[in-house]
Design a protein around this motif. Structure first.
Motif, PDB file in Angstrom:
ATOM      1  N   VAL A 156       0.833  -1.204   0.000  1.00  0.00           N
ATOM      2  CA  VAL A 156       0.000   0.000   0.000  1.00  0.00           C
ATOM      3  C   VAL A 156       0.867   1.253   0.000  1.00  0.00           C
ATOM      4  O   VAL A 156       0.616   2.209  -0.757  1.00  0.00           O
ATOM      5  CB  VAL A 156      -0.947  -0.008   1.220  1.00  0.00           C
ATOM      6  N   PHE A 157       1.889   1.249   0.835  1.00  0.00           N
ATOM      7  CA  PHE A 157       2.770   2.416   0.927  1.00  0.00           C
ATOM      8  C   PHE A 157       3.517   2.648  -0.386  1.00  0.00           C
ATOM      9  O   PHE A 157       3.588   3.781  -0.883  1.00  0.00           O
ATOM     10  CB  PHE A 157       3.767   2.217   2.065  1.00  0.00           C
ATOM     11  N   ALA A 158       4.098   1.573  -0.957  1.00  0.00           N
ATOM     12  CA  ALA A 158       4.883   1.727  -2.180  1.00  0.00           C
ATOM     13  C   ALA A 158       4.005   2.164  -3.349  1.00  0.00           C
ATOM     14  O   ALA A 158       4.361   3.077  -4.114  1.00  0.00           O
ATOM     15  CB  ALA A 158       5.606   0.423  -2.507  1.00  0.00           C
ATOM     16  N   ILE A 159       2.837   1.527  -3.496  1.00  0.00           N
ATOM     17  CA  ILE A 159       1.929   1.881  -4.601  1.00  0.00           C
ATOM     18  C   ILE A 159       1.337   3.263  -4.377  1.00  0.00           C
ATOM     19  O   ILE A 159       1.248   4.084  -5.312  1.00  0.00           O
ATOM     20  CB  ILE A 159       0.819   0.826  -4.734  1.00  0.00           C
ATOM     21  N   GLY A 160       0.923   3.555  -3.122  1.00  0.00           N
ATOM     22  CA  GLY A 160       0.350   4.869  -2.827  1.00  0.00           C
ATOM     23  C   GLY A 160       1.358   5.989  -3.013  1.00  0.00           C
ATOM     24  O   GLY A 160       1.028   7.050  -3.576  1.00  0.00           O
ATOM     25  N   SER A 161       2.592   5.781  -2.550  1.00  0.00           N
ATOM     26  CA  SER A 161       3.618   6.809  -2.703  1.00  0.00           C
ATOM     27  C   SER A 161       3.948   7.037  -4.166  1.00  0.00           C
ATOM     28  O   SER A 161       4.013   8.179  -4.637  1.00  0.00           O
ATOM     29  CB  SER A 161       4.885   6.406  -1.937  1.00  0.00           C
ATOM     30  N   THR A 162       4.150   5.946  -4.911  1.00  0.00           N
ATOM     31  CA  THR A 162       4.503   6.083  -6.325  1.00  0.00           C
ATOM     32  C   THR A 162       3.339   6.644  -7.136  1.00  0.00           C
ATOM     33  O   THR A 162       3.504   7.592  -7.911  1.00  0.00           O
ATOM     34  CB  THR A 162       4.928   4.717  -6.897  1.00  0.00           C
TER      35      THR A 162
ATOM     36  N   ASP B 231      -4.290  12.845  17.097  1.00  0.00           N
ATOM     37  CA  ASP B 231      -3.030  12.181  17.441  1.00  0.00           C
ATOM     38  C   ASP B 231      -2.517  11.473  16.187  1.00  0.00           C
ATOM     39  O   ASP B 231      -2.651  10.261  16.023  1.00  0.00           O
ATOM     40  CB  ASP B 231      -3.266  11.179  18.578  1.00  0.00           C
ATOM     41  N   TRP B 232      -1.918  12.268  15.296  1.00  0.00           N
ATOM     42  CA  TRP B 232      -1.540  11.772  13.981  1.00  0.00           C
ATOM     43  C   TRP B 232      -0.636  10.548  14.054  1.00  0.00           C
ATOM     44  O   TRP B 232      -0.851   9.571  13.343  1.00  0.00           O
ATOM     45  CB  TRP B 232      -0.850  12.878  13.179  1.00  0.00           C
ATOM     46  N   LEU B 233       0.380  10.605  14.871  1.00  0.00           N
ATOM     47  CA  LEU B 233       1.381   9.541  14.911  1.00  0.00           C
ATOM     48  C   LEU B 233       1.115   8.522  16.010  1.00  0.00           C
ATOM     49  O   LEU B 233       1.905   7.599  16.199  1.00  0.00           O
ATOM     50  CB  LEU B 233       2.781  10.143  15.096  1.00  0.00           C
ATOM     51  N   GLY B 234       0.002   8.674  16.710  1.00  0.00           N
ATOM     52  CA  GLY B 234      -0.305   7.757  17.809  1.00  0.00           C
ATOM     53  C   GLY B 234      -1.338   6.710  17.472  1.00  0.00           C
ATOM     54  O   GLY B 234      -1.541   5.770  18.248  1.00  0.00           O
ATOM     55  N   GLN B 235      -2.012   6.833  16.328  1.00  0.00           N
ATOM     56  CA  GLN B 235      -3.028   5.869  15.910  1.00  0.00           C
ATOM     57  C   GLN B 235      -2.610   5.241  14.578  1.00  0.00           C
ATOM     58  O   GLN B 235      -2.073   5.935  13.702  1.00  0.00           O
ATOM     59  CB  GLN B 235      -4.387   6.552  15.746  1.00  0.00           C
ATOM     60  N   PRO B 236      -2.835   3.952  14.386  1.00  0.00           N
ATOM     61  CA  PRO B 236      -2.361   3.282  13.166  1.00  0.00           C
ATOM     62  C   PRO B 236      -2.844   3.936  11.873  1.00  0.00           C
ATOM     63  O   PRO B 236      -2.042   4.201  10.973  1.00  0.00           O
ATOM     64  CB  PRO B 236      -2.918   1.857  13.318  1.00  0.00           C
ATOM     65  N   MET B 237      -4.140   4.225  11.774  1.00  0.00           N
ATOM     66  CA  MET B 237      -4.671   4.743  10.511  1.00  0.00           C
ATOM     67  C   MET B 237      -4.145   6.150  10.222  1.00  0.00           C
ATOM     68  O   MET B 237      -3.708   6.448   9.101  1.00  0.00           O
ATOM     69  CB  MET B 237      -6.201   4.751  10.555  1.00  0.00           C
ATOM     70  N   THR B 238      -4.189   7.033  11.208  1.00  0.00           N
ATOM     71  CA  THR B 238      -3.715   8.401  10.983  1.00  0.00           C
ATOM     72  C   THR B 238      -2.212   8.438  10.747  1.00  0.00           C
ATOM     73  O   THR B 238      -1.718   9.275   9.974  1.00  0.00           O
ATOM     74  CB  THR B 238      -4.076   9.291  12.186  1.00  0.00           C
ATOM     75  N   ALA B 239      -1.458   7.544  11.385  1.00  0.00           N
ATOM     76  CA  ALA B 239      -0.010   7.501  11.161  1.00  0.00           C
ATOM     77  C   ALA B 239       0.297   7.101   9.720  1.00  0.00           C
ATOM     78  O   ALA B 239       1.196   7.652   9.080  1.00  0.00           O
ATOM     79  CB  ALA B 239       0.649   6.532  12.136  1.00  0.00           C
ATOM     80  N   ARG B 240      -0.475   6.154   9.183  1.00  0.00           N
ATOM     81  CA  ARG B 240      -0.270   5.746   7.801  1.00  0.00           C
ATOM     82  C   ARG B 240      -0.642   6.859   6.824  1.00  0.00           C
ATOM     83  O   ARG B 240       0.049   7.085   5.826  1.00  0.00           O
ATOM     84  CB  ARG B 240      -1.095   4.486   7.520  1.00  0.00           C
ATOM     85  N   ILE B 241      -1.731   7.560   7.128  1.00  0.00           N
ATOM     86  CA  ILE B 241      -2.108   8.700   6.284  1.00  0.00           C
ATOM     87  C   ILE B 241      -1.021   9.770   6.331  1.00  0.00           C
ATOM     88  O   ILE B 241      -0.679  10.375   5.304  1.00  0.00           O
ATOM     89  CB  ILE B 241      -3.460   9.272   6.737  1.00  0.00           C
ATOM     90  N   ALA B 242      -0.465   9.988   7.513  1.00  0.00           N
ATOM     91  CA  ALA B 242       0.565  11.015   7.677  1.00  0.00           C
ATOM     92  C   ALA B 242       1.792  10.708   6.831  1.00  0.00           C
ATOM     93  O   ALA B 242       2.312  11.591   6.129  1.00  0.00           O
ATOM     94  CB  ALA B 242       0.945  11.138   9.151  1.00  0.00           C
ATOM     95  N   VAL B 243       2.279   9.466   6.860  1.00  0.00           N
ATOM     96  CA  VAL B 243       3.490   9.159   6.093  1.00  0.00           C
ATOM     97  C   VAL B 243       3.213   9.221   4.592  1.00  0.00           C
ATOM     98  O   VAL B 243       4.100   9.600   3.809  1.00  0.00           O
ATOM     99  CB  VAL B 243       4.063   7.783   6.499  1.00  0.00           C
ATOM    100  N   LEU B 244       1.996   8.880   4.168  1.00  0.00           N
ATOM    101  CA  LEU B 244       1.667   8.999   2.747  1.00  0.00           C
ATOM    102  C   LEU B 244       1.614  10.463   2.315  1.00  0.00           C
ATOM    103  O   LEU B 244       2.048  10.810   1.204  1.00  0.00           O
ATOM    104  CB  LEU B 244       0.331   8.312   2.455  1.00  0.00           C
ATOM    105  N   LEU B 245       1.082  11.331   3.190  1.00  0.00           N
ATOM    106  CA  LEU B 245       1.066  12.761   2.869  1.00  0.00           C
ATOM    107  C   LEU B 245       2.478  13.327   2.786  1.00  0.00           C
ATOM    108  O   LEU B 245       2.778  14.148   1.904  1.00  0.00           O
ATOM    109  CB  LEU B 245       0.253  13.517   3.923  1.00  0.00           C
ATOM    110  N   VAL B 246       3.339  12.900   3.695  1.00  0.00           N
ATOM    111  CA  VAL B 246       4.732  13.362   3.661  1.00  0.00           C
ATOM    112  C   VAL B 246       5.398  12.904   2.368  1.00  0.00           C
ATOM    113  O   VAL B 246       6.113  13.674   1.714  1.00  0.00           O
ATOM    114  CB  VAL B 246       5.500  12.837   4.891  1.00  0.00           C
TER     115      VAL B 246
END
Length: 537
Positions: free
Chosen positions: A312-318, A382-397
């Protein structure tokens, strides 16, 4: 030269040779020879430097490879033959040293139990177990102690210089054992303390105190026990509480009589009740590191979740960076847009900044209490404290950091597409969207698919993006080794270098999984790319 062509003789003079070219050629040849001799001398010097540790460690195979390689290089570059090989040899050697060898070493490690507690041989494990159990008993010999080193006083390997109270003989001891020193090579006080020794640097009291933990941990193995320090000036020869018994191939506790039998399959000493000593040795474990991923329930579940998120991360980022970069590039490709160059410079700024610094900045921006994002929007996520929001945060970055690259390459590809194609489609009645979808986009994909494949491979192993932003977290209380945003590469890093103990063999096995996944996907994608090129050629 005189010729006769039915008329008067004609004399043709040969052009005078350019005498200035000969010295210049000789100068160039001499300079080239000097450069070649210097480089070959450097190769020989490096080979001699590398040979000493190989001889010291009795690595005869490595020494033979070093000698053969050095001899082949000398023959190749001192001989006027084999011209193509002279150009191929440096690249081939670098390929072997920095690509082939690391891959082969990683693959070989994946089939072993190499890691904390399983680093050396069985004999080294026995020595470590015995020396760790050494205690001072009544009648233990005490020595005058001087702490020395063979290197830098602050970082060099420690050595105990001890004086036998009975014979006054001086010995040097380290983790490998005790070695007797010649009396002529040492200076000893009347109390037996060594103040100087050839080949050693005796530490002062201040230097030794700075390394007191290392001194306390050092045990010099001797028959039946080990020599350990008492402070900085005295040492004792203690007796091992656990000793190796060859008859049963086991470690036996002298007080309780409990025995741990050697298990050659796991490289450990194991008792009848299943108790296992922490110190073991390196053995070949076959495919067990690979099968753990599937058969061990504590590993297979987290591994599968990590693998899915990794895709998900690799496909979403690319995909995300490509779509945004392409949209911006197409928008600025129109001649009607004013100030296009200024916009392009501003849009490339994220790409021009150091990625690691920007990742740290974004981590602070996502902070729940004082982060810019929460303060700006007046929210408390709590962006980096919850699994879903943390994943959204790294994809936005990743979207912010990656789209300028896609913008740049798409801009270049758009400029290479002839404008006549779009004009012809409009004449045929196609709209802007149809022209883009049927003409521009396919041509873009032919040019950019290789870059998208390489971007996917990079993001699949994008260690910095995760580790500098979330460190793989957040973590579940029941599994502190595997976080919600962990990629396989960060999970592997934590296994190999985590505080719970390194598992290099298992980490190497996961690295092989990563290599196979990325290699397979890349091969399939490149095959489809060639098919596209044939269609639109």
């Amino acid at each position: 030269m005189t010729t006769q062509l039915g008329g008067p003789a004609v004399t043709r003079a040969h052009p005078a040779p350019d005498k200035s070219s000969a010295p210049r050629s000789r100068d160039t040849s001499t300079a080239a020879q000097l450069v070649k001799i210097t480089l070959l001398g450097l190769v020989v010097a490096i080979a001699i430097w590398a040979a000493f540790p190989l001889v010291e460690n009795q690595a005869w195979i490595g020494l033979a490879i070093l000698v053969a390689t050095t001899g082949a290089l000398l023959y190749l570059y001192l001989s006027p033959r084999h011209i193509p090989a002279k150009y191929l040899a440096p690249g081939t050697l670098l390929l072997i040293a920095f690509q082939v060898f690391p891959v082969l070493y990683t693959a070989s490690t994946a089939f072993t139990n190499y890691g904390d507690g399983h680093r050396g041989s069985k004999q080294e494990a026995i020595v470590a177990i015995q020396t760790a159990s050494v205690t001072q008993v009544p009648g233990s010999i005490e020595y005058a102690l001087s702490v020395a080193t063979t290197g830098d006083p602050a970082t060099g390997p420690l050595v105990f210089l001890v004086t036998d109270p009975a014979t006054k003989a001086v010995s040097a001891g380290d983790a490998h054992g005790l070695k007797r020193l010649d009396a002529a090579d040492v200076t000893v006080t009347s109390t037996g303390k060594v103040t100087a020794a050839d080949g050693y640097t005796v530490l002062t009291a201040g230097q030794a105190s700075l390394r007191s933990k290392e001194i306390t941990a050092l045990a010099v193995p001797v028959e039946g026990g080990a020599i350990r320090s008492i402070g900085l000036s005295r040492a004792y020869e203690g007796k091992a509480g656990r000793v190796y018994v060859a008859g049963c191939d086991c470690i036996r506790d002298a007080k309780t009589g409990k025995a741990w039998v050697a298990d050659g399959k796991t490289g450990s000493f194991v008792a009848g009740d299943g108790d296992r000593l922490a110190q073991g040795w390196k053995v070949n474990v076959g495919f067990s590191n690979f099968t753990r991923v599937v058969t061990d329930e504590d590993i297979s579940g987290p591994f599968l979740r990590t693998l899915i998120w990794n895709f998900v991360f690799a496909i979403g980022s690319t995909g995300g960076t490509f779509l945004l970069g392409m949209f911006v590039a197409v928008a600025l490709h129109s001649q009607k847009v004013r100030g296009r160059n200024l916009y392009r410079v501003l849009l490339v700024l994220p790409y021009a900044m150091p990625a690691f610094a920007m990742l740290l900045v974004w981590r602070d921006m996502f902070n729940k209490d004082f982060g810019l994002i929460n303060n700006f929007f007046g929210i408390s996520v709590d962006w980096l404290g919850q699994p879903m929001t943390a994943r959204i945060a790294v994809l936005l970055v990743q979207l912010w950091l990656g789209y300028p690259y896609m913008f740049l390459v798409t801009t270049g590809a758009l400029q290479a597409i002839p404008s006549e194609l779009s004009e012809a489609s409009r004449i045929d009645g196609a709209g802007a969207w149809q022209s883009f979808r049927r003409i521009v986009l396919p041509l873009l994909m032919v040019a950019l698919t290789p870059l998208l494949i390489s971007s996917f491979a990079f993001n699949f192993n994008n260690f910095n993006a995760i580790y500098l932003t979330t460190e793989g977290g957040p973590f579940q209380p029941d599994n502190p080794a595997n976080g919600a945003t962990d990629l396989l590469i960060t999970y592997t890093y934590r296994l190999a270098f985590g505080g719970s103990g390194a598992q290099y063999g298992y980490a190497a096995a996961i690295s092989i999984f990563i290599f196979l996944i990325v290699g397979t996907i890349s091969a399939i994608a490149f095959r489809r790319t060639r098919a596209q090129e044939e269609v639109y050629a």
